[in-house]
Design a protein around this motif. Sequence first.
Motif, PDB file in Angstrom:
ATOM      1  N   PHE A  15       0.806  -1.218   0.000  1.00 53.96           N
ATOM      2  CA  PHE A  15       0.000   0.000   0.000  1.00 53.96           C
ATOM      3  C   PHE A  15       0.842   1.272   0.000  1.00 53.96           C
ATOM      4  O   PHE A  15       0.404   2.299  -0.509  1.00 53.96           O
ATOM      5  CB  PHE A  15      -0.960  -0.020   1.211  1.00 53.96           C
ATOM      6  CG  PHE A  15      -0.265   0.210   2.524  1.00 53.96           C
ATOM      7  CD1 PHE A  15      -0.132   1.478   3.066  1.00 53.96           C
ATOM      8  CD2 PHE A  15       0.283  -0.860   3.236  1.00 53.96           C
ATOM      9  CE1 PHE A  15       0.492   1.676   4.275  1.00 53.96           C
ATOM     10  CE2 PHE A  15       0.930  -0.658   4.447  1.00 53.96           C
ATOM     11  CZ  PHE A  15       1.037   0.616   4.968  1.00 53.96           C
ATOM     12  N   ASN A  16       2.042   1.194   0.564  1.00 59.46           N
ATOM     13  CA  ASN A  16       2.865   2.394   0.676  1.00 59.46           C
ATOM     14  C   ASN A  16       4.010   2.430  -0.327  1.00 59.46           C
ATOM     15  O   ASN A  16       4.947   3.200  -0.178  1.00 59.46           O
ATOM     16  CB  ASN A  16       3.430   2.507   2.089  1.00 59.46           C
ATOM     17  CG  ASN A  16       4.264   1.284   2.481  1.00 59.46           C
ATOM     18  OD1 ASN A  16       4.244   0.277   1.778  1.00 59.46           O
ATOM     19  ND2 ASN A  16       4.962   1.380   3.597  1.00 59.46           N
ATOM     20  N   GLN A  17       3.957   1.602  -1.372  1.00 59.22           N
ATOM     21  CA  GLN A  17       5.029   1.536  -2.378  1.00 59.22           C
ATOM     22  C   GLN A  17       4.594   2.190  -3.683  1.00 59.22           C
ATOM     23  O   GLN A  17       4.730   1.622  -4.755  1.00 59.22           O
ATOM     24  CB  GLN A  17       5.441   0.084  -2.625  1.00 59.22           C
ATOM     25  CG  GLN A  17       6.162  -0.578  -1.449  1.00 59.22           C
ATOM     26  CD  GLN A  17       6.594  -1.995  -1.768  1.00 59.22           C
ATOM     27  OE1 GLN A  17       5.784  -2.820  -2.197  1.00 59.22           O
ATOM     28  NE2 GLN A  17       7.875  -2.278  -1.553  1.00 59.22           N
ATOM     29  N   ASP A  18       4.153   3.421  -3.574  1.00 55.27           N
ATOM     30  CA  ASP A  18       3.716   4.099  -4.793  1.00 55.27           C
ATOM     31  C   ASP A  18       4.890   4.527  -5.677  1.00 55.27           C
ATOM     32  O   ASP A  18       4.683   4.979  -6.803  1.00 55.27           O
ATOM     33  CB  ASP A  18       2.847   5.316  -4.450  1.00 55.27           C
ATOM     34  CG  ASP A  18       3.494   6.182  -3.380  1.00 55.27           C
ATOM     35  OD1 ASP A  18       4.521   5.751  -2.815  1.00 55.27           O
ATOM     36  OD2 ASP A  18       2.960   7.268  -3.099  1.00 55.27           O
TER      37      ASP A  18
ATOM     38  N   CYS B   6      -1.536  -0.796  -3.732  1.00 56.59           N
ATOM     39  CA  CYS B   6      -1.261   0.644  -3.610  1.00 56.59           C
ATOM     40  C   CYS B   6      -2.437   1.397  -4.205  1.00 56.59           C
ATOM     41  O   CYS B   6      -2.698   1.325  -5.421  1.00 56.59           O
ATOM     42  CB  CYS B   6       0.029   0.986  -4.322  1.00 56.59           C
ATOM     43  SG  CYS B   6       0.452   2.729  -4.276  1.00 56.59           S
TER      44      CYS B   6
ATOM     45  N   THR C 239      -5.395   1.826   3.530  1.00 55.43           N
ATOM     46  CA  THR C 239      -4.209   2.692   3.627  1.00 55.43           C
ATOM     47  C   THR C 239      -4.442   3.822   4.608  1.00 55.43           C
ATOM     48  O   THR C 239      -3.547   4.204   5.367  1.00 55.43           O
ATOM     49  CB  THR C 239      -3.858   3.249   2.241  1.00 55.43           C
ATOM     50  OG1 THR C 239      -3.647   2.158   1.330  1.00 55.43           O
ATOM     51  CG2 THR C 239      -2.602   4.109   2.310  1.00 55.43           C
TER      52      THR C 239
END
Length: 989
Positions: A836-839, A875, A926
């Motif tokens: 979710f935080n690997q944009d 993400c 998220t």
Amino acid sequence: MDPPAAKRSRGYPAGPEEGDAGAGAVRGRGRPEALLDLSAKRVAESWAFEQVEERFSRVPEPVQKRIVFWSFPRSEREICMYSSLGYQSPEGEHDARVPFTRGLHLLQSGAVDRVLQVGFHLSGNIREPGGPGEPERLYHVSISFDRCKITSVSCGCDNRDLFYCAHVVALSLYRIRHARQVELRLPISETLSQMNRDQLQKFVQYLISAHHTEVLPTAQRLADEILLLGSEINLVHGAPDPTAGAGIEDANCWHLDEEQIQEQVKQLLSNGGYYGASQQLRSMFCKVREMLRMRDSNGARMLILMTEQFLQDPRLALWQQQGAGMTDKCRQLWDELGALWVCVVLSPHCKPEERASWLQLLGKWDKLDVCPLEEGNYSFDRPSLQPTMALSPELLQKGSTCITNTEGWVGHPLDPIGCLCRALLEACRLEEETLALYPDSGPEKRKVAYQHVPVPGSPGESYLALALEVTLLGLGQQRALPEGLYAQDKVVRNEEQLLTLLEEVELDERLVQVLRKQAGLLLEGGPFSGFGEVLFRESVPMHTCARYLFTALLPHDPDLAYRLALRAMRLPVLETALPAGEPHPNPLDSVLSNRFPRWFILGHLETRQCELASSMLTAAKGDPKWLHAVLASIQQNIHSPSLLFKLAQDACKTATPASAPPDTTLLGIALELGLQVMRMTLSTMTWRRREMVRWLVSCATEIGPQALMNIMQNWYSLFTPVEAATIVAVTGTTHATLLRLQLDTPRREELWACARTLALQCAMKDPQNCALPALTLCEKNHAAFEAAYQIVLDAAAGGLGHAHLFTVARYMEHRGLPLRAYKLATLALAQLSIAFNQDSHPAVNDVLWACSLSHSLGRHELSAIVPLIIRSIHCAPMLSDILRRWTLSAPGLGPLGARRAAKPLGTDRAPLCQLLDAAVAAYINTSHSRLTHISPRHYGDFIEFLGKARETFLLAPDGHLQFAQFLENLKQTYKGKKKLMLLVRERFG
């Protein structure tokens, strides 16, 4: 031509003026005067009179004048030697600060005047121009000389230096070059003897009157002593005359300022850490050598003065107290000092009493506590160096033995071989008169010329042959490498110095016979010879000496030259003798260097070994017998891959001259060496591997297509899969390579097939790095391309990473195969996981490309990829971005699409409704994750994040209601974060 002119034409200085008193009485027809001058020269060089006051009283005045005239030095060489540390050419351009050069300029500018020679005393004035705005300076110079040597100098400049000042040089050169213009008088005692009492009284009174302020006290004291009958001055017969020279029993040497030499050496030693100080001390050593070469007794005097100052160096006591060794620079200076003393004591020209005094001095100095010991350990009786019985003015079978020589002659602190070689060569130098007085000005160094000089009492022997013989004996001695970096470096330097001396000697038939004899003795010398069949493992290698012998013997006895050089190729320290059953270590393994940590110069020795091998390869061109013998020796004895590669390159270059056909045998040897390098470095990669691989392909190309196909077919033992696929196969099939090989169509296709087979094998062995090169190479062959594609598909199931799959997929799209690209993209997505935080994940662009590809292909492909997207990507921003891209146009409208849809897909129907639900769920999850550990400084970012979430929520039919419920849930759950919730209400209500 009259006799004086004849003398000048032979290089002699002009005789006395023709108008001198008594000249006409002995001139005759010319020949008697020439004999008279010759006799006067001999008397001037070595006095035959017993008493000073009797030198002139018993000979006619013309002879007196000629003796006085010929007593001044006649050569400028000595003047140059005593006025500069370096060798100066009078006509060349040199440093204007050097006294000799300055004096020469003063002479040439007419600065010398009022020159007067009274007996053995020369005086004159030197006018030196002042600096800008300064007046001209006048210096009075006085020079005393005796038997063709300057014995004392005095100058008004008061410059204190090691050697003569520029003003003394100018006056001396004037006397040598313009002898006929010098006013000549007999010694003052001879003039006084011709005066009566009245004349003497007048002379004395005028002298006192002219210099009464300086000499009046001295004159009165002498008068009082003379009037006293019992005084000491009345008991001595005669009176001193400073213009009459010295007696035969007096010392006869060139003037040397001993006090200044001591002061200079002391100062230089105090600055011993600086490069300039060491260089100046070495220049002083060279000056001593120059004096010894000219048989000047001042050489020993100067060396004694320098040695005394070296022993007074305060650092010696400090190092002794600390138990520390001398610095390398200081050790080198002491080595040169010791070598000079060997030359002095062994000089055949010194007198027995001189040698006895020198030995007494050396013994006295040796007893001093601070006198340093000879550097280096020359004893080899340690247990570790002995093989055990169980392994024996084996070891023998392995080629090892116990060394028999306990002391190495080459590299010894006293340099016995160098001293003997130089002494013997000095005796063979051509006479100085046959050489130009000064070398031609230019960068080239003048080559020394030698001649055979017979050895008295030994018919057939010559000093030149002995010099060659003794040097080869020393260089060929089997000796162990001494301990310590400095001692080992000294061995190398000593070898190079000796070989430099030998290279200056032009070999004639007589010397060639000596060379052949010594080479044979070295080969049969047993344990005493470094060329013997059996060697001690830590013996000094013979590569440098062997290279000289090989080059020298090759034109005269090629068989002997090759046998000697091949025998010398050994490097015993690397030929490890291990117990039976123990595997041989890799030559590149660090274990080897740890096994022999003492060999600090091992790299240098290996380089010399390589140079010897290169010389043999170059010389053996066109001779298959010796080429293969050299190849076998290289493969057995050289263990450094980089040096083997250099040999391979040299052999290839020699085998392929630009203006001649290639030597196929030498080319094959170059290829064989290259293959050995590939095998040695396959498991221990070096930074030069890519260069080596490219060169090997180039070398094989020079030989022909079969050699190129052979390395392709046997690539497993030579290259890594990446090297084989990206360098070997590609380089071997380039247009330039095919053009160079000039193949017909069948042979060209055979080479291509071999390259494709190689690429497929590499792809199977290393699909991650070789799949794409294999596909590229197999493009033009359908069967091979299909095989490569299948390898990629199989590798995907076996762990081929998503990054490589995406790369191959893009390649497929670029080649016009969108469905295969889509297949590989789906396989890559199946392996991918983006949190979710690997944009900013590295695969973001690949995912967006895959989505664009599926959208362009049609609704069916789009529907199939959506589940993969939902499963792999968590993400929220990425999911919403993909969703918006797919809603902008109808699927199948891209350039690669085969089917077309009527209108864009809606988010309320499959397959986009599933993606929308996944995006909404990702935003909700998220948000909760971020709120768990959020800090006040991130509140603003979170509000912006909620704004993007609302845009995604609103894509759903009831998106407004869902977003409101989501916000209400946040407010209730995180009501403790009052400030944040206040910001949420202000922005979204």
